[in-house]
Design a protein around this motif. Structure first.
Motif, PDB file in Angstrom:
ATOM      1  N   UNK A 252       0.839  -1.202   0.000  1.00 26.93           N
ATOM      2  CA  UNK A 252       0.000   0.000   0.000  1.00 26.93           C
ATOM      3  C   UNK A 252       0.872   1.248   0.000  1.00 26.93           C
ATOM      4  N   UNK A 253       1.962   1.206   0.765  1.00 24.22           N
ATOM      5  CA  UNK A 253       2.890   2.341   0.774  1.00 24.22           C
ATOM      6  C   UNK A 253       3.475   2.574  -0.609  1.00 24.22           C
ATOM      7  N   UNK A 254       3.819   1.493  -1.292  1.00 23.41           N
ATOM      8  CA  UNK A 254       4.363   1.601  -2.647  1.00 23.41           C
ATOM      9  C   UNK A 254       3.367   2.300  -3.572  1.00 23.41           C
ATOM     10  N   UNK A 255       2.101   1.918  -3.485  1.00 25.26           N
ATOM     11  CA  UNK A 255       1.066   2.539  -4.323  1.00 25.26           C
ATOM     12  C   UNK A 255       0.897   4.012  -3.972  1.00 25.26           C
ATOM     13  N   UNK A 256       0.908   4.330  -2.676  1.00 25.16           N
ATOM     14  CA  UNK A 256       0.765   5.723  -2.249  1.00 25.16           C
ATOM     15  C   UNK A 256       1.933   6.575  -2.743  1.00 25.16           C
ATOM     16  N   UNK A 257       3.152   6.041  -2.660  1.00 27.02           N
ATOM     17  CA  UNK A 257       4.318   6.784  -3.152  1.00 27.02           C
ATOM     18  C   UNK A 257       4.227   6.979  -4.663  1.00 27.02           C
ATOM     19  N   UNK A 258       3.711   5.981  -5.364  1.00 31.34           N
ATOM     20  CA  UNK A 258       3.553   6.097  -6.814  1.00 31.34           C
ATOM     21  C   UNK A 258       2.539   7.187  -7.156  1.00 31.34           C
ATOM     22  N   UNK A 259       1.408   7.187  -6.449  1.00 26.79           N
ATOM     23  CA  UNK A 259       0.379   8.214  -6.682  1.00 26.79           C
ATOM     24  C   UNK A 259       0.939   9.603  -6.369  1.00 26.79           C
ATOM     25  N   UNK A 260       1.669   9.713  -5.251  1.00 28.47           N
ATOM     26  CA  UNK A 260       2.283  10.992  -4.879  1.00 28.47           C
ATOM     27  C   UNK A 260       3.223  11.482  -5.979  1.00 28.47           C
ATOM     28  N   UNK A 261       4.027  10.569  -6.517  1.00 24.63           N
ATOM     29  CA  UNK A 261       4.982  10.926  -7.571  1.00 24.63           C
ATOM     30  C   UNK A 261       4.263  11.417  -8.818  1.00 24.63           C
ATOM     31  N   UNK A 262       3.208  10.728  -9.199  1.00 23.40           N
ATOM     32  CA  UNK A 262       2.454  11.112 -10.399  1.00 23.40           C
ATOM     33  C   UNK A 262       1.807  12.488 -10.219  1.00 23.40           C
ATOM     34  N   UNK A 263       1.197  12.709  -9.049  1.00 22.14           N
ATOM     35  CA  UNK A 263       0.537  13.988  -8.787  1.00 22.14           C
ATOM     36  C   UNK A 263       1.541  15.134  -8.819  1.00 22.14           C
ATOM     37  N   UNK A 264       2.667  14.964  -8.141  1.00 18.91           N
ATOM     38  CA  UNK A 264       3.648  16.049  -8.093  1.00 18.91           C
ATOM     39  C   UNK A 264       4.362  16.232  -9.433  1.00 18.91           C
ATOM     40  N   UNK A 265       4.493  15.167 -10.189  1.00 17.79           N
ATOM     41  CA  UNK A 265       5.028  15.301 -11.550  1.00 17.79           C
ATOM     42  C   UNK A 265       4.096  16.190 -12.376  1.00 17.79           C
ATOM     43  N   UNK A 266       2.796  15.926 -12.280  1.00 15.60           N
ATOM     44  CA  UNK A 266       1.811  16.728 -13.018  1.00 15.60           C
ATOM     45  C   UNK A 266       1.828  18.185 -12.554  1.00 15.60           C
ATOM     46  N   UNK A 267       2.001  18.401 -11.250  1.00 18.73           N
ATOM     47  CA  UNK A 267       2.082  19.766 -10.726  1.00 18.73           C
ATOM     48  C   UNK A 267       3.284  20.490 -11.327  1.00 18.73           C
ATOM     49  N   UNK A 268       4.413  19.820 -11.389  1.00 19.86           N
ATOM     50  CA  UNK A 268       5.623  20.430 -11.959  1.00 19.86           C
ATOM     51  C   UNK A 268       5.416  20.803 -13.420  1.00 19.86           C
ATOM     52  N   UNK A 269       4.841  19.900 -14.190  1.00 21.89           N
ATOM     53  CA  UNK A 269       4.609  20.163 -15.612  1.00 21.89           C
ATOM     54  C   UNK A 269       3.670  21.359 -15.771  1.00 21.89           C
ATOM     55  N   UNK A 270       2.610  21.403 -14.969  1.00 24.71           N
ATOM     56  CA  UNK A 270       1.640  22.504 -15.067  1.00 24.71           C
ATOM     57  C   UNK A 270       2.283  23.840 -14.727  1.00 24.71           C
ATOM     58  N   UNK A 271       3.062  23.874 -13.620  1.00 28.57           N
ATOM     59  CA  UNK A 271       3.665  25.123 -13.198  1.00 28.57           C
ATOM     60  C   UNK A 271       4.689  25.603 -14.212  1.00 28.57           C
ATOM     61  N   UNK A 272       5.532  24.697 -14.703  1.00 32.10           N
ATOM     62  CA  UNK A 272       6.555  25.090 -15.689  1.00 32.10           C
ATOM     63  C   UNK A 272       5.898  25.555 -16.980  1.00 32.10           C
ATOM     64  N   UNK A 273       4.813  24.909 -17.346  1.00 36.02           N
ATOM     65  CA  UNK A 273       4.164  25.236 -18.626  1.00 36.02           C
ATOM     66  C   UNK A 273       3.303  26.491 -18.548  1.00 36.02           C
ATOM     67  N   UNK A 274       2.640  26.708 -17.401  1.00 34.83           N
ATOM     68  CA  UNK A 274       1.630  27.771 -17.346  1.00 34.83           C
ATOM     69  C   UNK A 274       1.936  28.900 -16.368  1.00 34.83           C
ATOM     70  N   UNK A 275       2.700  28.648 -15.336  1.00 29.15           N
ATOM     71  CA  UNK A 275       2.784  29.619 -14.248  1.00 29.15           C
ATOM     72  C   UNK A 275       4.173  30.181 -14.008  1.00 29.15           C
ATOM     73  N   UNK A 276       5.169  29.736 -14.741  1.00 24.23           N
ATOM     74  CA  UNK A 276       6.503  30.226 -14.486  1.00 24.23           C
ATOM     75  C   UNK A 276       6.663  31.669 -14.960  1.00 24.23           C
ATOM     76  N   UNK A 277       7.124  32.512 -14.054  1.00 22.78           N
ATOM     77  CA  UNK A 277       7.330  33.924 -14.366  1.00 22.78           C
ATOM     78  C   UNK A 277       8.652  34.361 -13.740  1.00 22.78           C
ATOM     79  N   UNK A 278       9.649  34.593 -14.585  1.00 16.53           N
ATOM     80  CA  UNK A 278      10.976  34.925 -14.091  1.00 16.53           C
ATOM     81  C   UNK A 278      11.192  36.429 -13.931  1.00 16.53           C
ATOM     82  N   UNK A 279      10.167  37.208 -14.180  1.00 18.87           N
ATOM     83  CA  UNK A 279      10.310  38.664 -14.075  1.00 18.87           C
ATOM     84  C   UNK A 279      10.573  39.097 -12.641  1.00 18.87           C
TER      85      UNK A 279
END
Length: 279
Positions: A252-279
């Motif tokens: 169960x821990x393995x599955x939870x870590x996998x889900x956590x990884x997928x969710x945070x991977x998606x968060x990273x992609x979204x932020x880099x693609x849509x929300x990154x502002x270096x100004x």
């Protein structure tokens, strides 16, 4: 394109982590020599009771040096984690990010490259640090012990409910859970610094560190709830099977870590693609 990005990320990490792990190998050998010396003196003088003042002093000095070397050895793993996260932050959210984000590459490929490079270096770190810890443990026993008496074995047990790992299946499950836990921690840090950089106009590093601890606490809370629920469900079983309970908990821990990884991977992609502002 992924191959080119991965080559660049690996080269950037290797400039820092190759010297770190060469030093880790040297420190591991020193630790093994110290612990072997402790074992030899202990055997030669029949333990502390037969030791002279001088030999006892040498024994203490060797033991303390070996312990310090082990601490330094495991700091190589901390340095690996820090270098991986620093590479992510620097490549996207500092001046270097202006160049990175102008490349004709999708955010998904950028994050995939970072994750693969991180996984490869974490694997290298586990092999080197794990071997050094195993070698030092065996040296402390005069190279006459078994694997289940070494440091790497007890580290694997931490992913297996601190129960004996008695089969190949339980060994692979414990190893997979440990690996996914470390990868989830890296992606938690990636997501924290991505969100911190997107949400904070100033003090982005402080925001990222704060979010990392907050997200890690939330993940820890989920795993604590999981452990309580599983323990409660098995508590009323008439034929309680401790080994089966540990395999289920680790799975169960393995599955939870996998889900956590997928969710945070998606968060990273979204932020880099849509929300990154270096100004």
């Amino acid at each position: 394109m992924l191959g080119k990005l991965l080559k660049y990320d690996m080269a950037a990490l290797s400039r820092v982590l190759v010297p770190v792990h060469i030093a880790a190998l040297a420190v591991g050998l020193v630790a093994a020599a110290c612990f072997f010396g402790c074992n030899w003196i202990d055997s030669a003088y029949n333990g502390w009771s037969g030791s002279s003042g001088f030999s006892a002093s040498i024994l203490v000095m060797l033991a303390m040096t070996g312990a310090f070397c082990l601490f330094a050895l495991f700091m190589a793993s901390a340095a690996t984690f820090f270098a991986i996260v620093h590479r992510f932050y620097k490549n996207f959210f500092t001046d270097e990010g202006y160049l990175t984000l102008t490349l004709p590459v999708s955010a998904n490929l950028h994050i995939a490259s970072k994750v693969i490079a991180a996984a490869l270096w974490l694997l290298i770190d586990v092999v080197i640090v794990g071997f050094c810890a195993y070698f030092a443990s065996m040296a402390a026993m005069g190279f006459a012990g078994d694997f289940d008496e070494t440091i790497p074995y007890f580290m694997l047990m931490s992913s297996y409910g601190f129960s004996s790992i008695e089969s190949f299946a339980s060994f692979m499950l414990a190893g997979s859970t440990s690996a996914m836990q470390v990868l989830a921690m890296v992606l938690t840090a990636y997501a924290a610094f991505a969100l911190g950089s997107a949400l904070a106009a100033k003090h982005k590093v402080a925001a990222g560190i704060g979010l990392f601890f907050a997200l890690s606490w939330a993940a820890g809370l989920v795993h604590s709830i999981k452990s309580v629920l599983l323990a409660t469900s098995f508590m009323y079983e008439s034929s309680y099977n401790y080994a089966a309970a540990n395999m289920l908990s680790s799975g169960v821990s393995l599955v939870l870590y996998l889900i956590t990884s997928i969710v945070f991977y998606a968060v990273c992609v979204y932020v880099i693609d849509r929300k990154t502002n270096l100004a």
